[in-house]
Design an enzyme around this catalytic site. Structure first.
Site, short mmCIF file in Angstrom:
data_model
loop_
_atom_site.label_atom_id
_atom_site.label_comp_id
_atom_site.label_asym_id
_atom_site.label_seq_id
_atom_site.Cartn_x
_atom_site.Cartn_y
_atom_site.Cartn_z
CE1 TYR A 185 -3.60 -2.06 4.73
CE2 TYR A 185 -3.14 0.12 4.34
CZ TYR A 185 -3.51 -1.07 4.07
OH TYR A 185 -3.96 -1.54 2.88
CB SER A 218 -0.85 0.11 1.20
OG SER A 218 -1.56 1.43 1.52
CE LYS A 268 -1.53 -3.92 2.64
NZ LYS A 268 -1.72 -5.38 2.29
#
Ligand code: NAD
Length: 301
Positions: A162, A149, A166
């Site tokens: 996150y 991401s 990622k």
């Protein structure tokens, strides 16, 4: 593109994974549709999403089986690969796509929010890739596609868990690409942009962010599928260790960190010397404190 290939797509019960699974089926792959049917934050279980997508593939004339195992633990990942081998005899490609979000500003993030997101994204991608590695090695072929991401590659607010996961996946992918190149195994990342339930949880606390979300809504998950299908196919046999990005009709190749500037002193450095000499020189090349939206600042094409 994928005639006769066996591909496993995790988190394929909805969003981006669903569209990759449908397109893989339409391109002749035998598809393992894996999904636990969790809510956006990873809670709950439901067999319907995965079963529904497998049925869609079969109704369109394709071949698909369902796996309801979680990517979070080693046993679940082994089962996912076992389902593929039992049903179709081998595994040619994997898309590590399963994901959840537990957004929180860092100073408020709980250990559980940190842990669950790392478990699904980073451990999940490791678990499924690791379970497939012996099969790939024995076959002397295999393609891994991992969803990363721009939250990790560039940055985003309230997503420390996150972003860390990622960016960890990027390191994992490159390492697999290096270690397994000798066995004909490839590993690449895609940073997708797509309007899915995942985007809808992005914290919107300014008019600019509201405007950005409105633009994101134009991008469908189906736009991500062609690149994933290509990377799974033999047409991509020379493509490994790369980071791509898809945003509506745009495809990007991402940079990977390299030294951008250096300073050196014959007699070594002191903290004062760093303050007076090194930092003024290096600061000319400092990266700005950007978030993903600052880098992707134009409307999706
Ligand atoms: N949508 C975007 O713009 C965007 C942006 C950057 C990255 N991504 C990444 O793309 C991937 C797909 O995202 P999406 O937007 O389609 O999200 P989504 O929430 O629609 O789909 C994720 C799927 O993963 C499944 N899942 C969750 N935990 C699982 C587990 N332990 N085992 C198996 N399946 C599990 C869910 O049930 C769900 O169906 C994710 O890895 C996400 O981080 C998406």
């Amino acid at each position: 593109m994928l005639d006769g290939k066996v591909v496993v797509i995790t988190g394929a019960g909805g969003g981006i994974g669903r569209d990759i699974a449908l397109m893989a089926g339409a391109h002749g792959a035998k598809v393992v549709v894996n999904d636990i049917g969790a809510s956006l934050d990873g809670r709950g279980k439901d067999s319907e999403p995965a079963e529904g997508v497998a049925e869609e593939i079969r109704n369109a004339g394709g071949t698909a089986v369902v796996s309801l195992d979680s990517v979070v633990d080693t046993d679940g990942a082994q089962n996912i690969i076992r389902v593929a081998v039992d049903a179709f005899g081998c595994v040619d490609g994997i898309v590590n796509n399963a994901g959840i979000l537990r957004d929180a500003f860092f100073h408020k993030m709980t250990d559980e929010e940190w842990d669950r997101v790392l478990k699904v994204h980073l451990y999940g991608s490791y678990n499924v890739s690791r379970a497939a590695a012996p099969v790939f090695k024995q076959q002397q072929t295999g393609s891994l596609v991992h969803m990363t991401s721009t939250s990790g590659l560039v940055g985003n607010i309230a997503q420390a868990n996150y972003s860390a996961a990622k960016l960890g996946i990027v390191g994992l992918s490159k390492s697999i690409a290096l270690d397994m190149q000798r066995f004909g195994v490839r590993s690449n990342c895609i940073a997708p942009f797509a309007w899915s339930r995942m985007i809808s949880s992005i914290k919107v606390d300014s008019p600019e962010q509201q405007e950005r979300v409105a633009r994101l809504q134009q991008m469908t998950p189906a736009k991500v599928a062609p690149l994933a299908i290509y990377l799974l196919s033999d047409h991509a046999r020379a493509v490994t260790g790369q980071i791509f990005c898809v945003r509506n009709n745009e495809i990007f190749l991402f940079s990977q960190p390299r030294p951008v500037r250096s300073v050196q002193r014959q007699d070594g450095w002191t903290p004062e010397g760093i303050a007076d000499h090194a930092m003024p020189a290096l600061s000319a090349s400092f990266h700005r404190m950007e978030v993903s939206a600052d880098v992707f600042s134009w409307d999706p094409v």
